[in-house]
Motif scaffolding. Structure first.
Motif, PDB file in Angstrom:
ATOM      1  N   ASN A   1      -3.776  -5.785 -16.464  1.00  0.00           N
ATOM      2  CA  ASN A   1      -3.614  -6.450 -17.703  1.00  0.00           C
ATOM      3  C   ASN A   1      -1.982  -6.992 -17.832  1.00  0.00           C
ATOM      4  OD1 ASN A   1      -2.246  -4.283 -18.562  1.00  0.00           O
ATOM      5  ND2 ASN A   1      -3.889  -3.490 -19.795  1.00  0.00           N
ATOM      6  N   ALA A   2      -1.739  -7.538 -18.833  1.00  0.00           N
ATOM      7  CA  ALA A   2      -0.520  -8.056 -18.990  1.00  0.00           C
ATOM      8  C   ALA A   2       0.635  -6.850 -19.265  1.00  0.00           C
ATOM      9  CB  ALA A   2      -0.376  -8.814 -20.639  1.00  0.00           C
ATOM     10  N   GLU A   3      -0.144  -5.653 -19.570  1.00  0.00           N
ATOM     11  CA  GLU A   3       1.019  -4.442 -19.726  1.00  0.00           C
ATOM     12  C   GLU A   3       1.159  -3.951 -18.353  1.00  0.00           C
ATOM     13  OE1 GLU A   3      -1.260  -4.932 -22.026  1.00  0.00           O
ATOM     14  OE2 GLU A   3       0.189  -5.727 -23.383  1.00  0.00           O
ATOM     15  N   GLY A   4       0.536  -4.456 -17.357  1.00  0.00           N
ATOM     16  CA  GLY A   4       0.497  -3.906 -16.065  1.00  0.00           C
ATOM     17  C   GLY A   4      -0.240  -2.385 -15.605  1.00  0.00           C
ATOM     18  N   ALA A   5      -1.321  -2.307 -16.781  1.00  0.00           N
ATOM     19  CA  ALA A   5      -2.169  -1.156 -16.568  1.00  0.00           C
ATOM     20  C   ALA A   5      -3.428  -1.681 -15.693  1.00  0.00           C
ATOM     21  CB  ALA A   5      -2.740  -0.836 -17.616  1.00  0.00           C
ATOM     22  N   ALA A   6      -3.598  -0.965 -14.426  1.00  0.00           N
ATOM     23  CA  ALA A   6      -4.697  -1.354 -13.561  1.00  0.00           C
ATOM     24  C   ALA A   6      -6.065  -0.699 -14.028  1.00  0.00           C
ATOM     25  CB  ALA A   6      -4.214  -0.887 -12.321  1.00  0.00           C
ATOM     26  N   SER A   7      -7.163  -1.398 -13.819  1.00  0.00           N
ATOM     27  CA  SER A   7      -8.508  -0.670 -14.115  1.00  0.00           C
ATOM     28  C   SER A   7      -9.616  -1.255 -13.407  1.00  0.00           C
ATOM     29  CB  SER A   7      -8.758  -0.922 -15.381  1.00  0.00           C
ATOM     30  OG  SER A   7      -9.069  -2.401 -15.853  1.00  0.00           O
ATOM     31  N   GLN A   8     -10.687  -0.688 -13.008  1.00  0.00           N
ATOM     32  CA  GLN A   8     -11.882  -1.284 -12.347  1.00  0.00           C
ATOM     33  C   GLN A   8     -12.729  -1.465 -13.313  1.00  0.00           C
ATOM     34  OE1 GLN A   8     -13.168   1.416  -9.072  1.00  0.00           O
ATOM     35  NE2 GLN A   8     -11.399   2.958 -10.020  1.00  0.00           N
TER      36      GLN A   8
ATOM     37  N   PRO B   1      -7.978 -14.126 -16.474  1.00  0.00           N
ATOM     38  CA  PRO B   1      -6.923 -15.091 -15.746  1.00  0.00           C
ATOM     39  C   PRO B   1      -7.442 -14.399 -14.077  1.00  0.00           C
ATOM     40  CG  PRO B   1      -5.854 -13.955 -17.167  1.00  0.00           C
ATOM     41  CD  PRO B   1      -7.140 -13.134 -17.456  1.00  0.00           C
ATOM     42  N   LEU B   2      -7.690 -15.443 -13.502  1.00  0.00           N
ATOM     43  CA  LEU B   2      -7.796 -15.258 -11.865  1.00  0.00           C
ATOM     44  C   LEU B   2      -6.718 -14.598 -11.221  1.00  0.00           C
ATOM     45  CD1 LEU B   2      -9.956 -18.387 -11.121  1.00  0.00           C
ATOM     46  CD2 LEU B   2     -10.687 -15.844 -10.836  1.00  0.00           C
ATOM     47  N   HIS B   3      -5.337 -14.899 -11.404  1.00  0.00           N
ATOM     48  CA  HIS B   3      -3.974 -14.246 -10.929  1.00  0.00           C
ATOM     49  C   HIS B   3      -4.056 -12.846 -11.157  1.00  0.00           C
ATOM     50  CE1 HIS B   3      -2.467 -15.340 -14.878  1.00  0.00           C
ATOM     51  NE2 HIS B   3      -1.670 -14.243 -14.632  1.00  0.00           N
ATOM     52  N   ARG B   4      -4.876 -12.110 -12.266  1.00  0.00           N
ATOM     53  CA  ARG B   4      -4.918 -10.991 -12.520  1.00  0.00           C
ATOM     54  C   ARG B   4      -5.795  -9.984 -11.729  1.00  0.00           C
ATOM     55  NH1 ARG B   4      -0.663  -9.723 -15.874  1.00  0.00           N
ATOM     56  NH2 ARG B   4       0.231 -11.154 -17.333  1.00  0.00           N
ATOM     57  N   ILE B   5      -6.544 -10.723 -10.981  1.00  0.00           N
ATOM     58  CA  ILE B   5      -7.606  -9.847 -10.588  1.00  0.00           C
ATOM     59  C   ILE B   5      -7.038  -9.618  -9.112  1.00  0.00           C
ATOM     60  CG2 ILE B   5      -9.948 -10.066  -9.436  1.00  0.00           C
ATOM     61  CD1 ILE B   5     -10.696 -11.751 -11.804  1.00  0.00           C
TER      62      ILE B   5
END
Length: 864
Positions: free
Chosen positions: A815-822, A849-853
Motif C-alpha cells: 500500500n501507499a505506506e509501504g505495508a505488504a500484505s497477501q 493500482p497495478l503498479h503496487r501489485i
C-alpha cells in the motif's frame, strides 16, 4: 486412531484455531483481549501471539486454582499426553470422583484460552506455558515434583547407569538411552517399584517420605550414610550436582499414588454466612449509611469551599492537612482519606491550577448538589466501584520508599475495580440478608485467582513481590467490605438491594418465610454450586442503567427531608432528620455542626453568627429565618447572641491600602492602637477615623477578629464585601480516568470485525495455489511465506485472463505506506492502470493500482 483421524488432528496451535468456529474465537479474544490489540493478520499470527511469554503469563494469572493445577499437571506429563494420563495425575490411582467430574471443565477452559490444544488423546500444553510451569533445578514446580529419570541422568556416566541397572535387577544394555528407558519403565511400574521399595530399610523410606511432596532436592556428603547409599545405588535418588540429589518424578508419583498435587481443589470453597438479618433491616441500615455518606462528602467540600489545602510539590495532601481534614470530619485518618479520594474520583474536588495551587470544589459539585439524594449517592457509589485509585494505600510506601499521600500519585491499582465487583458479587450469591464471613470471602478469591506460582517472571522479581501482590489483593477485598459499609452499599455486612442493583445482579428469589433468628451465631447453609450473579456491567449504557436502578431502589428508603429544627436554650438546634436543601445550607452557615448521627446537633457561636452576617444576612433576616423553621420558640439567649454580634458587626471597615481600618468611633481605633496584640499588624493613624496597616486585608481581618472585634471587609467603592460559601471553584475538571488492567475487553462489534479480518487474512495466506514460478513446487505459498513475484507484463496478462474466466487470484500488494500484505481477489475489470476486484480478504469490492501489485498466482481449483 485411524489414518484419517491422524491426518485430521491439528499439528499446531494455528491449525487448532483454524478449525474453531467464530463463537469459539470470539470467546478466546474476549478472555484474552491482548491478542486482538492490534488485530492479527491471520490465524498463524494469532497463534504466535497467544504463545508469547507476556500473553501466556497473563492468561495463567487469570486461571482459577483447579484449572491452574490442571495446567501444572500437564507440564509434568508426557508431551503430548492422553486424557487418561492427565486424569491419573489429578485424581490419583484410587480416583477422586470430584476431580474426575471437574476435570473436563478445566481442560475445556484451558482449550478455550488457547493454553492447551489437541484432541483428548494428544493434549498439548503450549510451549511457553510448559516452560513456565515445568520443574527445573532453579525453579521447582508447585507440584513438588522433580525431573524425570531421563532428565536427571542426562549428565551421568554410562558406567554409573549400568551399575544402577544391576542394583535394581535389570539386565545391562548396550547403550545409555535404552538403559535410562528401562529404569524409567521400572519406576513407572507400580508393582515392581513397590517390591523395590519394600526391600529398603526404614530409614531410607523416611528419607523418601520427606522428599515426596517437595522440594524434591536434598543434600548428601561425599560419603553418604548406608540408608542414603541404598537409595543412590538403586537410582531412587539421583545426583544432579556435587552434594545434591533429587527424587525422580516417576518414584515420587509412585509414592504419591499417582497424584501430581497433594490436595487438588476441584470445587471452589463456599462463602459462609456469618450472620443473617431481615432484608428490611439491611436496607434500612444501608440507607442510613448512605445518608451519612452524602452528609460527610458535603461537609468535606464545605470545609474546602473557600479554598482547601495546598497541593504538595509532588502532588497530593500533606500529612498535616489530612489530619486536619480527619478532625473536621470527626473520623479516623484512613476514613478521611477514603472520603477525600471518593470525592476526587467522582470529580467533585480537584486542584485549582493556580500558582499557589490548592484543592477546591469543582463546578460539577454544584451540579451534583442539585440532584435528588438517591441520585447523588448512586453517582458516588458508581465512582467508587469503578475507580482504580485505592485510598487504603495512603500512608504506605511506594517502590522508591516514598510516602503515598491522599490525592497524590501512585495510588492507582488496576485490580481494584475487579476485586470490588467480585466481592460484591459473592455477597449477592448469599441468601438475602446474609452477611459473609470475611475469611471465607478471601479464601474464595484466592481460589479464583491463586498466586502466580512458579512462573519465571515471579521468580525473577523475587518471592517478596509475590507476597506483596497477594497481600494487596487480600487487602483490596478487606477494604471493599469496610468501604461498602461506609458508603451504604451494604448494611450490617449484608448486600443491600441498591448495592445488588449497582453491580447488575439479579433480584433474589424471596423465600416463603424469612429466617427469624438474627445474630452472629446464626449460620445459613451455603451450597457450593450457586447460580453466579450477572457479570459486571460492561458498556456505559449498562453501567448507567445499573446506577439508575440503584437510585430507584434507594429513593423510597430515604426519609422525607424536614423543613424544621428544634431550637434549644443552650444555643443549639437539633435536626431530627435530613433537612431540606435551603434550610441545610443556611443553617450550615449560621451554626457549626456539633454532633452527627440519627439527629444532627448544631451550635450557634459568635463566630458562626458573624459568618452568616458576612454572607449578607441581616439580624432581621436571621430572626425571621429561625422563627420560620423552628418548631419551638426562638430562645432568648440565641436572640441576644444574634443582636449582640450584629450590633458590633461592620463598625470597623477593612480595605486595601495595602490595608486600612476605618471606623466612625475614634475611641474604638484608640483601643486597637493601645492593644499590644496589634503590634504585629503595623498600624498607624492616618486620620481620626482611619488606621493604615502594613499587612494585607485578609491578615488584618483575622488579626482584629482574634482581638475580639467584628470587622467587615469592604470594596474599593466602600461597599461591604459579602463572603459566600461557594465563592471558590476550580475551572471545569474531568474525573480521573481509571487505569485499565491491560487492554480493554473488545465489544461485540470489534470482535465481529476482528474475526472477519483474521479469517480473510488466513484465507489469503493459506489458499492453495497452482504450481508455478511464483510458488513452491507443491502448490503451497512461496518459500518463507514471501509475496508472489511476477513481472508487470505477467501480472497484467494474468489479471486480464482472470477477468474473462472469473477465477480468483492470489496477489501480493504494497500500500501507499509501504505495508505488504497477501490478498485473494476476483478481478472484475482492468482499465487505466487499475484493477477492480472483489477482495475476499476484506469481503468488499476494491480498486488496486497495478503498479503496487508485486505479483500474482492462480489458486487451485478447490481453493475457495
Amino acid at each position: 486412531m485411524s489414518t484419517e483421524e491422524k491426518s485430521a488432528a491439528p499439528r499446531s496451535l494455528a491449525e487448532a484455531l483454524r478449525v474453531r468456529d467464530d463463537v469459539s474465537l470470539a470467546a478466546l479474544l474476549r478472555s484474552r483481549p491482548d491478542l486482538v490489540t492490534p488485530v492479527p493478520t491471520d490465524l498463524t499470527q494469532l497463534a504466535t501471539r497467544a504463545g508469547t511469554r507476556a500473553s501466556v503469563v497473563r492468561a495463567l494469572e487469570r486461571l482459577d486454582r483447579f484449572a491452574l493445577q490442571t495446567a501444572q499437571a500437564l507440564a509434568v506429563a508426557a508431551d503430548p499426553a492422553p486424557y487418561e494420563e492427565l486424569l491419573g495425575l489429578m485424581a490419583g490411582d484410587e480416583g477422586d470422583p470430584a476431580v474426575a467430574a471437574a476435570l473436563p471443565r478445566a481442560v475445556a477452559l484451558l482449550r478455550e484460552q488457547a493454553l492447551v490444544w489437541g484432541a483428548d488423546d494428544r493434549l498439548r500444553l503450549v510451549r511457553t506455558a510448559r516452560e513456565l510451569l515445568a520443574p527445573s533445578p532453579q525453579h521447582p514446580s508447585p507440584t513438588g515434583l522433580g525431573p524425570t529419570v531421563r532428565e536427571a541422568t542426562a549428565g551421568m556416566s554410562p558406567g554409573r547407569i549400568q551399575e544402577i541397572l544391576a542394583a535394581v535387577g535389570l539386565a545391562s544394555t548396550h547403550d545409555s538411552v535404552s538403559a535410562v528407558s528401562a529404569l524409567g519403565e521400572l519406576f513407572a511400574d507400580r508393582t515392581r517399584t513397590a517390591a523395590l521399595l519394600a526391600a529398603l530399610p526404614g530409614e531410607s523410606r523416611e528419607v523418601l517420605d520427606r522428599l515426596v511432596w517437595g522440594p524434591p532436592y536434598g543434600q548428601v556428603t561425599h560419603d553418604p550414610a548406608p540408608h542414603l547409599r541404598a537409595l543412590l545405588d538403586r537410582g531412587l535418588l539421583l545426583p544432579t550436582a556435587p552434594g545434591t540429589v533429587v527424587l525422580p518424578r516417576e518414584v515420587a508419583l509412585h509414592l504419591r499414588a499417582g497424584r501430581a498435587h497433594r490436595t487438588p481443589e476441584p470445587v471452589p470453597p463456599p462463602v459462609e454466612a456469618a450472620a443473617t438479618h431481615r432484608p428490611q433491616v439491611v436496607d434500612a441500615t444501608a440507607a442510613g449509611q448512605a445518608l451519612a455518606a452524602l452528609a460527610t462528602v458535603e461537609e468535606l467540600l464545605k470545609e474546602w469551599d473557600e479554598g482547601g489545602p495546598t497541593v504538595l510539590r509532588a502532588g497530593g495532601l500533606s500529612v498535616r492537612d489530612l489530619k486536619r481534614t480527619a478532625v473536621a470530619l470527626d473520623v479516623p485518618e484512613p476514613v478521611a482519606a477514603f472520603w477525600v479520594e471518593l470525592a476526587y474520583a467522582a470529580g467533585l474536588v480537584a486542584s485549582d491550577g493556580e500558582a499557589d495551587e490548592r484543592y477546591a470544589a469543582t463546578p460539577a459539585y454544584d451540579e451534583w448538589r442539585e440532584l435528588p439524594p438517591a441520585e447523588r449517592w448512586a453517582r458516588l457509589a458508581e465512582s467508587w466501584l469503578t475507580a482504580t485509585r485505592t485510598s487504603g494505600l495512603v500512608g504506605g510506601r511506594d517502590a522508591k520508599d516514598r510516602t503515598l499521600s491522599a490525592l497524590g500519585p501512585n495510588l492507582d491499582r488496576s485490580a481494584a475495580p475487579e476485586v470490588r465487583h467480585r466481592v460484591l458479587a459473592l455477597l449477592a450469591g448469599l441468601p438475602e440478608g446474609a452477611a459473609p464471613d470475611a475469611e471465607s470471602v478471601l479464601a474464595r478469591l484466592r481460589w479464583e485467582r491463586p498466586l502466580r506460582g512458579p512462573q519465571r517472571e515471579q521468580r525473577e522479581q523475587g518471592e517478596q513481590r509475590e507476597q506483596r501482590e497477594d497481600d494487596l489483593r487480600s487487602r483490596l477485598a478487606r477494604w471493599t467490605l469496610s468501604e461498602a459499609e461506609l458508603l451504604g452499599v451494604t448494611g450490617r455486612g449484608a448486600l443491600a438491594a441498591p448495592g445488588r442493583a449497582l453491580i447488575g445482579a439479579p433480584e433474589p428469589a424471596h423465600p416463603a418465610a424469612q429466617p427469624e433468628p438474627e445474630g452472629p451465631g446464626d449460620k445459613l447453609p451455603v451450597h457450593h454450586h450457586r447460580t453466579p450473579p450477572a457479570p459486571a456491567p460492561a458498556t456505559p449504557a449498562e453501567r448507567a442503567a445499573a446506577t439508575a436502578a440503584a437510585a430507584r431502589l434507594l429513593a423510597p428508603l430515604f426519609p422525607e427531608p424536614l423543613d424544621h429544627v428544634l431550637l434549644q436554650a443552650d444555643l443549639t438546634a437539633v435536626a431530627p432528620g435530613p433537612l431540606e436543601r435551603e434550610l441545610a445550607d443556611v443553617l450550615g452557615v449560621l451554626a457549626d455542626v456539633e454532633s452527627k448521627g440519627g439527629a444532627t446537633v448544631y451550635r450557634f457561636t459568635p463566630g458562626s453568627v458573624r459568618r452568616a452576617l458576612d454572607a449578607g444576612r441581616t439580624a432581621a433576616d436571621l430572626h425571621a429565618f429561625l422563627a420560620r423553621h423552628s418548631r419551638t420558640s426562638v430562645p432568648q439567649p440565641l436572640a441576644y447572641l444574634i443582636d449582640d454580634v450584629a450590633r458590633r458587626h461592620g463598625r470597623l471597615r477593612v480595605g486595601a491600602a495595602s490595608a486600612y481600618v476605618r471606623c466612625d468611633d475614634d475611641a474604638t481605633l484608640d483601643e486597637i492602637l493601645a492593644d499590644k496584640r496589634a503590634a504585629g499588624l503595623g498600624l498607624r493613624r492616618l486620620a481620626p477615623t482611619v488606621l493604615a496597616a502594613q499587612t494585607d486585608p485578609a491578615a488584618l481581618l483575622e488579626g482584629l477578629r482574634a482581638m475580639g472585634f467584628a470587622p467587615a471587609a469592604e470594596s474599593a467603592a466602600g461597599d461591604v464585601l459579602i463572603a459566600r460559601a461557594d465563592a471558590r471553584r476550580t475551572p471545569p475538571r474531568a474525573a480521573p480516568e481509571p487505569v485499565p488492567d491491560g487492554p480493554p475487553v473488545p465489544d461485540d462489534t470489534l470482535l465481529t470485525a476482528a474475526i472477519r479480518a483474521i479469517r480473510a487474512g488466513d484465507l489469503a495466506s493459506t489458499a492453495p495455489r497452482r504450481p508455478g514460478h511464483a510458488d513452491g513446487a507443491d502448490g503451497g505459498p512461496a518459500a518463507g511465506g514471501e509475496l508472489p513475484r511476477t513481472s508487470a507484463a505477467e501480472t497484467l496478462a494474468t489479471v486480464q485472463a482472470a477477468v474473462l474466466t472469473g477465477e480468483a487470484l492470489w496477489i501480493g500488494y504494497v500500500n501507499a505506506e509501504g505495508a505488504a500484505s497477501q490478498r485473494v481477489i476476483a478481478p472484475i475489470r482492468v482499465e487505466g492502470g487499475f484493477v477492480t476486484a472483489y477482495d475476499h480478504t476484506a469481503d468488499e469490492v476494491r480498486t488496486y493500482p497495478l503498479h503496487r501489485i508485486t505479483g500474482v498466482a492462480e489458486l487451485a481449483d478447490d481453493a475457495l
